[in-house]
Each structure stands twice: as structure tokens, then as C-alpha cells.
Design a protein around this motif. Sequence first.
Motif, PDB file in Angstrom:
ATOM      1  N   SER A  79      63.896  65.335  34.349  1.00  0.00           N
ATOM      2  CA  SER A  79      65.328  65.626  34.397  1.00  0.00           C
ATOM      3  C   SER A  79      66.031  65.075  33.165  1.00  0.00           C
ATOM      4  O   SER A  79      65.506  64.200  32.459  1.00  0.00           O
ATOM      5  N   LEU A  80      67.233  65.577  32.916  1.00  0.00           N
ATOM      6  CA  LEU A  80      68.034  65.050  31.809  1.00  0.00           C
ATOM      7  C   LEU A  80      68.321  63.568  32.008  1.00  0.00           C
ATOM      8  O   LEU A  80      68.295  62.784  31.057  1.00  0.00           O
ATOM      9  N   GLU A  81      68.600  63.182  33.252  1.00  0.00           N
ATOM     10  CA  GLU A  81      68.897  61.768  33.507  1.00  0.00           C
ATOM     11  C   GLU A  81      67.687  60.888  33.227  1.00  0.00           C
ATOM     12  O   GLU A  81      67.814  59.827  32.613  1.00  0.00           O
ATOM     13  N   ALA A  82      66.507  61.319  33.670  1.00  0.00           N
ATOM     14  CA  ALA A  82      65.305  60.538  33.408  1.00  0.00           C
ATOM     15  C   ALA A  82      65.026  60.441  31.910  1.00  0.00           C
ATOM     16  O   ALA A  82      64.636  59.380  31.407  1.00  0.00           O
ATOM     17  N   ALA A  83      65.244  61.541  31.186  1.00  0.00           N
ATOM     18  CA  ALA A  83      65.037  61.529  29.732  1.00  0.00           C
ATOM     19  C   ALA A  83      66.045  60.614  29.048  1.00  0.00           C
ATOM     20  O   ALA A  83      65.704  59.888  28.101  1.00  0.00           O
ATOM     21  N   PHE A  84      67.299  60.637  29.519  1.00  0.00           N
ATOM     22  CA  PHE A  84      68.302  59.730  28.966  1.00  0.00           C
ATOM     23  C   PHE A  84      67.899  58.276  29.190  1.00  0.00           C
ATOM     24  O   PHE A  84      67.966  57.445  28.276  1.00  0.00           O
ATOM     25  N   ARG A  85      67.503  57.952  30.407  1.00  0.00           N
ATOM     26  CA  ARG A  85      67.105  56.577  30.716  1.00  0.00           C
ATOM     27  C   ARG A  85      65.958  56.121  29.808  1.00  0.00           C
ATOM     28  O   ARG A  85      65.973  55.011  29.292  1.00  0.00           O
ATOM     29  N   ARG A  86      64.986  56.993  29.623  1.00  0.00           N
ATOM     30  CA  ARG A  86      63.817  56.621  28.821  1.00  0.00           C
ATOM     31  C   ARG A  86      64.185  56.435  27.357  1.00  0.00           C
ATOM     32  O   ARG A  86      63.822  55.428  26.739  1.00  0.00           O
ATOM     33  N   LEU A  87      64.911  57.384  26.792  1.00  0.00           N
ATOM     34  CA  LEU A  87      65.270  57.298  25.381  1.00  0.00           C
ATOM     35  C   LEU A  87      66.186  56.107  25.131  1.00  0.00           C
ATOM     36  O   LEU A  87      66.019  55.388  24.134  1.00  0.00           O
TER      37      LEU A  87
END
Length: 271
Positions: free
Chosen positions: A156-164
Motif C-alpha cells: 500500500s501507499l501507506e506501507a511504502a511511505f512508512r518504509r521510505l
Amino acid sequence: MEEQKGAAEAESLLEDLGFDSLPIKVEQFINAVSDNSFPINIEFHGFSADQFLGKAVGSDEGAAIIVNSNIPDSRRLNFTAAHEAGHVCMHIMQGVSQNFACGDSELRDYFKNPLERQANGFASGLLMPKRLVKSITDGDINWYNIKQISDKCDTSLEAAFRRLSWLEKAPVAMVIHQNKQFKRFVSTKHFDFYIQQTNLSNEQMASCTNAIHEGFPSDFDSVDPIDWVTPEHKGMHLSELYASSILLNEGFIYTILSYDDDCLEDTDVDD
């Protein structure tokens, strides 16, 4: 930090098992970890949404993962499977605990439960390993780069945001609204200012990029911090804030907030 511990464990396993390209398929990973001495099965079955998202059960002889196939978002389903894989690898195989059922109640108690945080970190590191994600983007935390990670890693976009944002250790936050109504926010420990939990104004809505039709932007607008945060914190004043908002399906608006040293003023006055 429990999430970091989980991510490090997943990345170490991926390297040991020879996974060197994206996307990482959870079922392939489970097959690689599983062997005759400790077999692991993963299955997908339909359950009502309020029962659970995923389960991991096992003993010292093996383990099973069950994922609710009725999770409507395929990328959330993928993350759930990776989360349960984390419970197997970090907790069941290590004898910490043998039974996990993850649903809404576990999400509500997330920050109180170190095992759930470890499993979430494991899922993040498994689907978005640092050594592979780093090559996808230039490191800037913007919607274009987040979208690249989301698409390439099937998250998800949220998971990608958290990771980056964790990898770059930047003062950023993501605020989520739906139909102008405030829903929630995600911030890094480097973001020092209290986020206003208010609904979007017409002006804020007008600044949104329709990501469905116009794509995901890499640029930010310079905005008045008071529209988004309380601009005072521990002797510092935030004089400027950068914001980038996108409009998605079902009226969801995701906004990244960011600042740098040029945006900060010292309000402490020496005698």
C-alpha cells in the motif's frame, strides 16, 4: 525499536535464502523457509471481515498461516500474509508463542504489543528490503517515489511511505482525510510538531493533485504551518512547511508534510 528488529530479521533471511529481486512473493518465501524438519503451510480462506485478517499457529514441529482472502485490498492482503510470516519466523519457530490471530483488536493495541510491532516490521522488511528498495528511488520522500515502491513491491501507499520515511530518517508525516474529513495520521519520530486533526479547507482541497488522472507528483507546495500543525515546539518555531496532497479513489486525500532546517527558527532568547 521493535519494527526495526523485525525488518532486520526479514532482510537477513532474504539474503541468506538468495532473494535478490522485487517483488518478493510471500508464498515463495514461505516455501524457501519451510523444510522437512519444520514444514510451513500458507492458505487463503474467506472469512467475514470482523473475524480476523490473518492467523499463524504452530508448534515445535511446524506452522500454518491462514489469511482472510476477503480482505478487499490485494496489497493489504499481501502485507497481512507477510505479517503472519513474521510471527512464524520470529515467534513460533523461536518458541516465543504458538498462536496468533490478528484483527482489528490487535491493530488497536498495536503499540502495546511488541510482538505485533515486530511482525509488522518483518512484513515491511520482507516486502521492501532496504538493499533492493534503495535502487528504485533517489531517496526523496515524495509521492512519485512512494508510488514506485508501492507498485514494485505490491504494498500500500501507506506501507511504502512508512518504509521510505524510516529508511531516510526524515521529519515527515502523512495525514489522511476522506471527503475532507480527518481520519488519522502517521508521523516519524523526527517530525517534532503536533499535527492538527482538523478537516480540510476548500483551499487545501484545491491544492490536491488528482493522482488517478494526473499521476503522482514529486513536488511540494510551501504552506502556512498553522494550517496543518502547531508551529511551536521546545523553543523552535516552524516558519514554513512543505505539503503535497493527492486525491485517490473513494474520496481519500493523502498529504505528506515535511520541513527542513531552513524552515526552523529558534525562539529561545538568551538574557
